[in-house]
Design a protein around this motif. Structure first.
Motif, mmCIF file in Angstrom:
data_model
loop_
_atom_site.group_PDB
_atom_site.id
_atom_site.type_symbol
_atom_site.label_atom_id
_atom_site.label_comp_id
_atom_site.label_asym_id
_atom_site.label_seq_id
_atom_site.Cartn_x
_atom_site.Cartn_y
_atom_site.Cartn_z
ATOM 1 N N ALA A 83 44.159 42.270 50.848
ATOM 2 C CA ALA A 83 43.374 42.234 49.610
ATOM 3 C C ALA A 83 44.214 41.561 48.536
ATOM 4 C CB ALA A 83 42.988 43.645 49.181
ATOM 5 N N CYS A 84 43.654 40.528 47.919
ATOM 6 C CA CYS A 84 44.378 39.788 46.881
ATOM 7 C C CYS A 84 43.577 39.733 45.599
ATOM 8 C CB CYS A 84 44.667 38.364 47.345
ATOM 9 S SG CYS A 84 45.873 38.252 48.675
ATOM 10 N N ALA A 85 44.261 39.946 44.471
ATOM 11 C CA ALA A 85 43.647 39.822 43.152
ATOM 12 C C ALA A 85 44.285 38.634 42.443
ATOM 13 C CB ALA A 85 43.849 41.103 42.355
ATOM 14 N N THR A 86 43.462 37.879 41.725
ATOM 15 C CA THR A 86 43.966 36.650 41.109
ATOM 16 C C THR A 86 43.992 36.727 39.580
ATOM 17 O OG1 THR A 86 41.745 35.701 41.380
ATOM 18 C CG2 THR A 86 43.352 35.249 43.115
ATOM 19 N N SER A 87 43.576 35.687 38.916
ATOM 20 C CA SER A 87 43.790 35.487 37.481
ATOM 21 C C SER A 87 43.453 36.682 36.584
ATOM 22 C CB SER A 87 43.005 34.258 37.023
ATOM 23 O OG SER A 87 43.287 33.961 35.687
ATOM 24 N N GLY A 145 38.934 32.303 36.464
ATOM 25 C CA GLY A 145 40.017 32.438 35.499
ATOM 26 C C GLY A 145 41.031 31.315 35.531
ATOM 27 N N SER A 146 41.171 30.663 36.678
ATOM 28 C CA SER A 146 42.179 29.614 36.796
ATOM 29 C C SER A 146 41.741 28.530 37.761
ATOM 30 C CB SER A 146 43.515 30.207 37.258
ATOM 31 O OG SER A 146 43.385 30.771 38.557
ATOM 32 N N THR A 147 42.427 27.408 37.686
ATOM 33 C CA THR A 147 42.209 26.290 38.609
ATOM 34 C C THR A 147 43.522 26.014 39.318
ATOM 35 O OG1 THR A 147 40.424 25.277 37.334
ATOM 36 C CG2 THR A 147 41.684 23.813 38.766
ATOM 37 N N GLU A 148 43.462 25.984 40.658
ATOM 38 C CA GLU A 148 44.659 25.702 41.452
ATOM 39 C C GLU A 148 44.534 24.321 42.076
ATOM 40 O OE1 GLU A 148 45.381 29.210 40.110
ATOM 41 O OE2 GLU A 148 43.608 29.082 41.378
#
Length: 298
Positions: A83-87, A145-148
């Motif tokens: 499980a991963c959480a980002t911006s 929330g973000s652009t990679e």
């Protein structure tokens, strides 16, 4: 023969997803097939980017969601998950506190990952193999929330960067001008060094734009078609977009800033099209889990 299943939970700024993919004994990670997917528009970024923290209400909703995801993973007998959480979660003042709370309640560990790891995870899905075309690519994942961005040269990851520019952030006027200028500056330098670079687009918005454009599956999305879809969407209020183009409420508002951002990126790189293989961070997580499982069980 029972399928060996792997799961990825992607806690994004706009939505939270559970993806389960599986293989049969004797198959490789490249043969993973989708078993189950669900997406819930929790929009954690709305709280983070306007209030600086995630509210108690959304924390409890996220807890119920992760509890439900755990049940689904048990139903499908998932052998490995991440499980991963980002911006939104990494910027929220109470992000770590929330992940600890949910982990304690559910037993599901949540990793808050940075933008560079986010980009690397997607590269791990061997996305270039899907295109089966040589060349230089800039993988662009536009999130809430973000652009990679990830530069892939000779099928190897050369560089990955993250920008605090995302669709939910844009809608709330929370994107800093210097961040946009940093992105454009990096793109111009990249275009000078890799003049023939192609763009690979990722995320629910570009996938939907690709579908709305009517582009034949397997063909790239032309910039002309991207622009036409953008103009078509801009001409309508959100409720009309939902009705006319069968868009969910949480897609109908963010799809326009996503299209605008992709258009700006193509212009700065002098690209004429975008490849859209419909793959993302959850696919990358599962590919890695499956590869690790096979390495230890063979």
């Amino acid at each position: 023969m029972e399928q060996i299943n792997f799961a990825a939970i992607d806690i994004g700024s706009n939505a939270v997803r559970l993806l389960i993919k599986g293989i049969y004994k004797g198959e490789t990670a490249k043969e993973l097939k989708k078993t189950f997917i669900v997406r819930v528009p929790l929009r954690l970024g709305q709280d983070t980017f306007t209030l600086g923290r995630i509210s108690n209400d959304k924390t409890e909703r996220l807890l119920r969601l992760i509890t439900a995801f755990k049940q689904m993973m048990q139903v499908y007998r998932v052998v490995s998950y991440r499980a991963c959480a980002t911006s939104a979660m990494r910027e929220a003042l109470n992000g770590k506190e929330i992940t600890h709370y949910i982990s304690k309640q559910t037993g599901i560990n949540i990793d808050i990952i940075n933008g560079k790891e986010e980009a690397r995870i997607v590269y791990d899905s061997h996305i270039v193999d899907l295109l089966n075309r040589p060349g230089d690519y800039l993988y662009v994942d536009v999130g809430g929330g973000s652009t990679e961005t990830s530069l892939i040269h000779d099928c190897k990851l050369k560089d990955s960067r993250s920008y605090d520019i995302g669709t939910v952030r844009i809608l709330n006027n929370k994107v800093k001008k210097e961040e946009i200028l940093r992105l454009y500056s990096d793109l111009k330098l990249l275009a000078a060094e890799y003049p023939d670079v192609s763009i690979i687009g990722s995320g629910g918005n570009i996938n939907k734009i690709y579908k709305l454009s009517g582009t034949k599956k397997g063909d790239p999305l032309s910039i002309k078609d991207l622009y036409q879809v953008l103009k078509m969407l801009q001409a309508l209020p959100v409720k009309e977009r939902m009705k006319q183009y069968d868009l969910r409420a949480d897609r109908a508002d963010v799809i326009v800033p996503a299209a605008e951002l992709f258009l700006q990126i193509t212009r700065h790189l002098n690209c004429q099209c975008i490849w859209v293989p419909t793959i993302g961070i959850a696919d990358g997580i599962i590919y890695t889990l499956c590869s690790n499982y096979l390495n230890t069980h063979n």
